[in-house]
Each structure stands twice: as structure tokens, then as C-alpha cells.
Design a protein around this motif. Structure first.
Motif, PDB file in Angstrom:
ATOM      1  N   ARG A  15       0.867  -1.191   0.000  1.00  0.00           N
ATOM      2  CA  ARG A  15       0.000   0.000   0.000  1.00  0.00           C
ATOM      3  C   ARG A  15       0.898   1.233   0.000  1.00  0.00           C
ATOM      4  O   ARG A  15       1.942   1.244   0.659  1.00  0.00           O
ATOM      5  N   TYR A  16       0.458   2.260  -0.758  1.00  0.00           N
ATOM      6  CA  TYR A  16       1.312   3.438  -0.970  1.00  0.00           C
ATOM      7  C   TYR A  16       0.500   4.711  -0.738  1.00  0.00           C
ATOM      8  O   TYR A  16      -0.738   4.712  -0.870  1.00  0.00           O
ATOM      9  N   ASP A  17       1.211   5.817  -0.420  1.00  0.00           N
ATOM     10  CA  ASP A  17       0.483   7.081  -0.270  1.00  0.00           C
ATOM     11  C   ASP A  17       0.405   7.780  -1.630  1.00  0.00           C
ATOM     12  O   ASP A  17       0.844   7.238  -2.650  1.00  0.00           O
ATOM     13  N   ASP A  18      -0.169   8.996  -1.660  1.00  0.00           N
ATOM     14  CA  ASP A  18      -0.478   9.589  -2.968  1.00  0.00           C
ATOM     15  C   ASP A  18       0.651  10.437  -3.554  1.00  0.00           C
ATOM     16  O   ASP A  18       0.458  11.115  -4.560  1.00  0.00           O
ATOM     17  N   ARG A  19       1.846  10.384  -2.958  1.00  0.00           N
ATOM     18  CA  ARG A  19       2.967  11.119  -3.559  1.00  0.00           C
ATOM     19  C   ARG A  19       3.441  10.422  -4.841  1.00  0.00           C
ATOM     20  O   ARG A  19       3.533   9.193  -4.876  1.00  0.00           O
ATOM     21  N   VAL A  56      -1.557   2.649 -15.345  1.00  0.00           N
ATOM     22  CA  VAL A  56      -1.596   1.742 -14.188  1.00  0.00           C
ATOM     23  C   VAL A  56      -3.000   1.143 -14.049  1.00  0.00           C
ATOM     24  O   VAL A  56      -3.160  -0.060 -13.807  1.00  0.00           O
ATOM     25  N   ASP A  57      -4.018   1.963 -14.257  1.00  0.00           N
ATOM     26  CA  ASP A  57      -5.396   1.442 -14.200  1.00  0.00           C
ATOM     27  C   ASP A  57      -5.621   0.390 -15.286  1.00  0.00           C
ATOM     28  O   ASP A  57      -6.281  -0.636 -15.059  1.00  0.00           O
ATOM     29  N   ARG A  58      -5.067   0.627 -16.473  1.00  0.00           N
ATOM     30  CA  ARG A  58      -5.202  -0.351 -17.562  1.00  0.00           C
ATOM     31  C   ARG A  58      -4.513  -1.654 -17.196  1.00  0.00           C
ATOM     32  O   ARG A  58      -4.969  -2.744 -17.546  1.00  0.00           O
ATOM     33  N   GLY A  76      -4.998  -2.034  -1.925  1.00  0.00           N
ATOM     34  CA  GLY A  76      -3.697  -1.471  -1.540  1.00  0.00           C
ATOM     35  C   GLY A  76      -2.762  -1.354  -2.727  1.00  0.00           C
ATOM     36  O   GLY A  76      -2.147  -0.302  -2.965  1.00  0.00           O
ATOM     37  N   MET A  77      -2.666  -2.420  -3.506  1.00  0.00           N
ATOM     38  CA  MET A  77      -1.719  -2.438  -4.630  1.00  0.00           C
ATOM     39  C   MET A  77      -2.077  -1.395  -5.685  1.00  0.00           C
ATOM     40  O   MET A  77      -1.197  -0.810  -6.326  1.00  0.00           O
ATOM     41  N   ARG A  78      -3.359  -1.142  -5.849  1.00  0.00           N
ATOM     42  CA  ARG A  78      -3.795  -0.157  -6.854  1.00  0.00           C
ATOM     43  C   ARG A  78      -3.363   1.259  -6.502  1.00  0.00           C
ATOM     44  O   ARG A  78      -3.427   2.149  -7.356  1.00  0.00           O
TER      45      ARG A  78
END
Ligand SMILES: Cc1cc2nc3c(=O)[nH]c(=O)nc-3n(C[C@H](O)[C@H](O)[C@H](O)COP(=O)(O)O)c2cc1C
Length: 202
Positions: A15-19, A56-58, A76-78
Motif C-alpha cells: 500500500r502506498y500514499d499519494d505522492r 496503471v489502471d489499464r 492497496g496495490m492499486r
């Protein structure tokens, strides 16, 4: 960062933040990846870099087992702003080893006790994971379901002779949140349990 610290700190981050990730850092990951060893210096690898939200969405639409079913893992991965897909080419190795200095002109696949194309690409993937740590980022290597290979290849124009050995999410880590994966249920085996000095038994 000291190399031993990079090795010690590397854990899969899911899981990652939005930076956003600095594109120069992604470039460094790729520069390091191509320093990996490869059998016969074949370098039969390729790296598909997806660093826009749309791409990334694709990726997730093409590869997730069921993109409509939200799991905490997928959720999380998304959040990762970057996905790098390392691909291996068996053909590159068969071609390379058919050259004069190697001489395996029969291109017999039985000559390969283990798939060096996947091994070498895996080593390159580890360098990407380690570079993420060195840059203060997080990353996670994970598998693409085999029944999604077709939609992945079609979606991104990947030729048939390149196989994704997995994929790597990259981003700024959110500490201790999201799915922890197998390490939440298992412990690291100690060196003495997996090391056999001089002989396997004893
Ligand atoms: C070949 C390979 C495939 C993996 N596949 C997945 C995966 O599909 N999903 C996932 O969450 N983690 C995956 N992982 C990560 C492992 O679960 C993780 O490396 C292992 O549990 C040890 O944890 P650590 O890397 O954080 O030390 C994979 C790792 C490797 C090397």
C-alpha cells in the motif's frame, strides 16, 4: 544507504500514499536492473514501465483476477503510482547460445536445466526492489495470473516471445498498513536451517 541496510530493510510493500515517484528514480531502477548478470550476457529481458494513472489502471484492468471484486490486497496495490513489469525472452537465450562461441545450434531446450531467462530477469527485478529501498521508496513483486497473460499482452502490445515473470508496484510506502501477505503468517527461516556446509546431511 549502506548496502547491508538496503538488504535488511527490503520488505514487500502493498500500500502506498499519494505522492508521485520521481521519474529520475524510475530511471535509476532501470539503470540498476540492466547491471544484473545474465547467462552468456544474453540480456533477454525487457521492462514495461507504467507511470501514469491511466496506464496503471489499464494494467489492473488487464491483469487482476477479478477487477470488480475488491480485496484489501488489490485495493492497496492499486494505490501504487508506478508499475514495472519485467519480462523474459527464452528466444533471446536460444538465439544467443546458437552463436559461434556457444555453438548450441540445435536450440535444444533440454540443454537448459533451469530457465536462465527467468533467473536473469528475476535478478534484474531484485535490483529494482533494492533500488526502491535505497531511494526511500517501497515496492512489491507479485505474480500475474497465467490466465491474464493474454489480456496483458494484448493490452500493452507485448510480443509473444516475452513473458512477464511478474510485476512490481513502486511508490512511497504507507508503513504497517494494508495486507502484510505471507510474512504475517510465517517467520524467516534461520541461516542454519537452510545452509548445508560441506555436505547436505549432518
Ligand atoms: C516469485 C515471487 C512471487 C510473489 N508473488 C506475490 C504475489 O502474488 N502477491 C504478493 O502479495 N506477494 C508476492 N510475493 C512476495 C512474497 O510474499 C514475499 O517476498 C515473502 O512473503 C517474503 O516477504 P518479504 O519480501 O517482505 O521479506 C512474491 C515474491 C516472489 C519472489
Amino acid at each position: 544507504m549502506e548496502f547491508r541496510e538496503v538488504v535488511r530493510r527490503r520488505r514487500m510493500v502493498r500500500r502506498y500514499d499519494d505522492r508521485p515517484v520521481d521519474p529520475a528514480v524510475v530511471d535509476r531502477m532501470l539503470e540498476h536492473a540492466i547491471r544484473a548478470p545474465s547467462a552468456g550476457f544474453s540480456q533477454g529481458w525487457g521492462f514495461l514501465v507504467l507511470d501514469s494513472r491511466a496506464d496503471v489502471d489499464r494494467f489492473w484492468a488487464a491483469t487482476a483476477q477479478d477487477p470488480d471484486t475488491t480485496s484489501s490486497w488489490l485495493e492497496g496495490m492499486r494505490t501504487a503510482p508506478v508499475v514495472i513489469v519485467p519480462l523474459s525472452s527464452k528466444r533471446a537465450y536460444l538465439d544467443r547460445y546458437a552463436e559461434d562461441d556457444k555453438g548450441w545450434t540445435d536450440r535444444d531446450e533440454n540443454r537448459w536445466p533451469v530457465p536462465y531467462w527467468d533467473i536473469d530477469t528475476g535478478m534484474a527485478a531484485l535490483l529494482i526492489l533494492q533500488t526502491a529501498v535505497d531511494e526511500g521508496l517501497g515496492a512489491c513483486f507479485f505474480g500475474i495470473p497465467p490466465d491474464r497473460f493474454g489480456s496483458f499482452r494484448a493490452g500493452f502490445g507485448v510480443p509473444d516471445d516475452y513473458t512477464p515473470i511478474g510485476a512490481i508496484t513502486v511508490g512511497h510506502r504507507v508503513p504497517d498498513t494494508g495486507t502484510r501477505g505471507s510474512p504475517g503468517r510465517r517467520t524467516r527461516k534461520p541461516v542454519d536451517e537452510v545452509t548445508h556446509r560441506g555436505t547436505w546431511r549432518g
